[in-house]
Design a protein around this motif. Structure first.
Motif, PDB file in Angstrom:
ATOM      1  N   GLY A  26      23.922  50.347  15.284  1.00 42.50           N
ATOM      2  CA  GLY A  26      23.595  49.930  16.635  1.00 42.50           C
ATOM      3  C   GLY A  26      22.485  50.765  17.240  1.00 42.50           C
ATOM      4  O   GLY A  26      21.516  50.240  17.773  1.00 42.50           O
ATOM      5  N   VAL A  29      19.281  51.696  14.071  1.00 40.03           N
ATOM      6  CA  VAL A  29      18.612  50.604  13.372  1.00 40.03           C
ATOM      7  C   VAL A  29      18.224  49.482  14.324  1.00 40.03           C
ATOM      8  O   VAL A  29      17.123  48.962  14.261  1.00 40.03           O
ATOM      9  CB  VAL A  29      19.504  50.073  12.230  1.00 40.03           C
ATOM     10  N   SER A  30      19.127  49.096  15.245  1.00 44.78           N
ATOM     11  CA  SER A  30      18.733  47.979  16.104  1.00 44.78           C
ATOM     12  C   SER A  30      18.295  48.449  17.479  1.00 44.78           C
ATOM     13  O   SER A  30      18.000  47.638  18.342  1.00 44.78           O
ATOM     14  CB  SER A  30      19.839  46.936  16.197  1.00 44.78           C
ATOM     15  N   GLY A  31      18.244  49.775  17.696  1.00 49.31           N
ATOM     16  CA  GLY A  31      17.587  50.296  18.885  1.00 49.31           C
ATOM     17  C   GLY A  31      18.291  50.003  20.194  1.00 49.31           C
ATOM     18  O   GLY A  31      17.645  49.864  21.224  1.00 49.31           O
ATOM     19  N   LEU A  32      19.635  49.906  20.178  1.00 53.00           N
ATOM     20  CA  LEU A  32      20.342  49.800  21.453  1.00 53.00           C
ATOM     21  C   LEU A  32      20.358  51.189  22.080  1.00 53.00           C
ATOM     22  O   LEU A  32      20.309  52.200  21.389  1.00 53.00           O
ATOM     23  CB  LEU A  32      21.783  49.341  21.230  1.00 53.00           C
TER      24      LEU A  32
END
Lengths: 154, 244
Positions: A26, A29-32
């Motif tokens: 989270g 990798v997905s930049g939340l």
């Protein structure tokens, strides 16, 4: 009993590793971001052609990311693309009314993003206003077509 | 067709039911067996697949001067496809075949029948903990696979081939969406977990109780679950990313 304790420990560790893995996916990798969503305001801009611009694309000013593209839809009144931008609230009331928005490309094959540049008008844009002065995306095919037709007419 | 019907009833009977305290302990035992002990093979494969992806991706992307997109390529292909599918295939080979053989041997040596004789329901005592352990373990293994794979890609791409570290992570972050990519990968892996464990346990429960029957059922487990995983993967990808 002893074996059962180490087993429970192993399974617990396994589950924790799974949770940590999801957190890694989270955040890294997905930049939340964990912090509360930063305060923001919306502006609109109409473009004759957006090329390959997509929602969530970056909005930059002098190369610094100041927001994201919220949504893109067709404006059926003028038949051009209405792009809604979500910008950091620190820019609210700071952008002059004649600011320009251009669709730029990162590198030759990179993704497209919006570049804002400030004008000189003392009046400023408020939330929900529309940026008038826009520059469409550079579509490679159109350029080539123009070039070829110029060659032919010469 | 009959087998499918039997399998459906079997799944419904064994997966439903409140786990007792005893069931909880059995589940933990199976979790240890199918989850923790599969961790090594899954993580090592994940590492190598991530490294190979980075190596292949780099040689391809560097021709276009687009090696900054390496992180994005490694992360998306791992999260969307490779991690759920490869982890499920490894899981079928490592844990599924063992489950089939174990339950099959219990049936062949009439342990299951004797459990019924003393009034213990073998579906709840033997089958249910294994099913639930599989359902929970595979998604966790898939997460581990992705994380290690992305780290492997980082190792090869950034440390060895010299892609700029910032662009590896930032390109990844700007292109991977948590709900679409991570979430859909998890949904895939949950579906695969149900299918693979179901096939493995049912094949064990339904086999002909001879040594030949056990070997056939074990083979069938691996073949059927691999085919089911690959076929379902196509269907799920078409629904999730293909806009069907």
């Amino acid at each position: 009993m002893r074996r059962s304790k180490t087993m429970e420990f192993g399974v617990g560790l396994f589950m924790i590793a799974g949770i940590l893995g999801v957190i890694f996916l989270g955040l890294r990798v997905s930049g939340l971001t964990l912090s509360a969503p930063t305060q923001s305001f919306q502006l609109e801009a109409n473009f004759a052609n957006i090329g390959g611009l997509k929602p969530r694309a970056r909005v930059t000013m002098a190369g610094v990311t100041v927001g994201r593209v919220e949504s893109i839809e067709l404006d059926t009144e003028w038949y051009d693309a209405r792009v809604v931008l979500r910008l950091n609230s620190e820019l609210e009331g700071q952008l002059s009314r004649d600011s320009t928005a251009a669709i730029l490309t990162a590198g030759l094959l990179g993704e497209q993003y919006i570049g804002l540049s400030v004008g000189g008008d003392p009046e400023t844009l408020a939330a929900g206003d529309t940026i008038r002065d826009t520059q469409s995306a550079l579509v490679l095919e159109e350029l080539i077509q123009q070039f070829v037709s110029n060659m032919a007419s010469n | 067709m009959e087998a499918l019907g039997r399998a459906g009833i079997f799944l419904a009977q064994s997966a439903i039911g409140v786990p007792s305290r005893e069931g909880w302990r059995l589940w933990l035992q199976q979790m240890h067996f199918v989850g923790v002990l599969s961790l090594a093979i899954v993580l090592v494969s994940g590492l190598f697949i991530g490294m190979v992806l980075a190596l292949q991706g780099y040689t391809l992307l560097v021709d276009f001067g687009a090696e900054q997109a390496l992180g994005q390529m490694v992360a998306l292909s791992l999260l969307r496809e490779l991690a759920p599918v490869v982890a499920a295939l490894l899981f079928a080979g490592r844990a599924g075949s063992a489950l089939t053989a174990e339950i099959g041997l219990m049936k062949a040596t009439e342990q299951l029948t004797s459990m019924e004789m003393i009034g213990v329901d073998p579906l709840r005592r033997v089958v249910a903990p294994r099913l639930w352990a599989g359902f929970v373990a595979l998604p966790i293994l898939t997460v581990g696979f992705s994380v290690v794979g992305i780290w492997g890609g980082y190792l090869v791409g950034v440390e060895w081939l010299g892609v700029f570290e910032g662009s590896y992570w930032s390109n990844m972050q700007s292109s991977v969406s948590f709900t679409n990519d991570v979430g859909n990968g998890m949904i895939k892996s949950a579906v695969f977990a149900v299918v693979v464990t179901w096939i493995a346990v049912f094949q064990g429960y339904d086999l002909i109780p001879t040594s030949e029957g056990i070997s056939r059922a074990t083979t069938r487990t691996v073949v059927y679950s691999s085919l089911a995983v690959l076929g379902l993967d196509f269907v799920l990808t078409a629904v999730m990313f293909g806009g069907l």
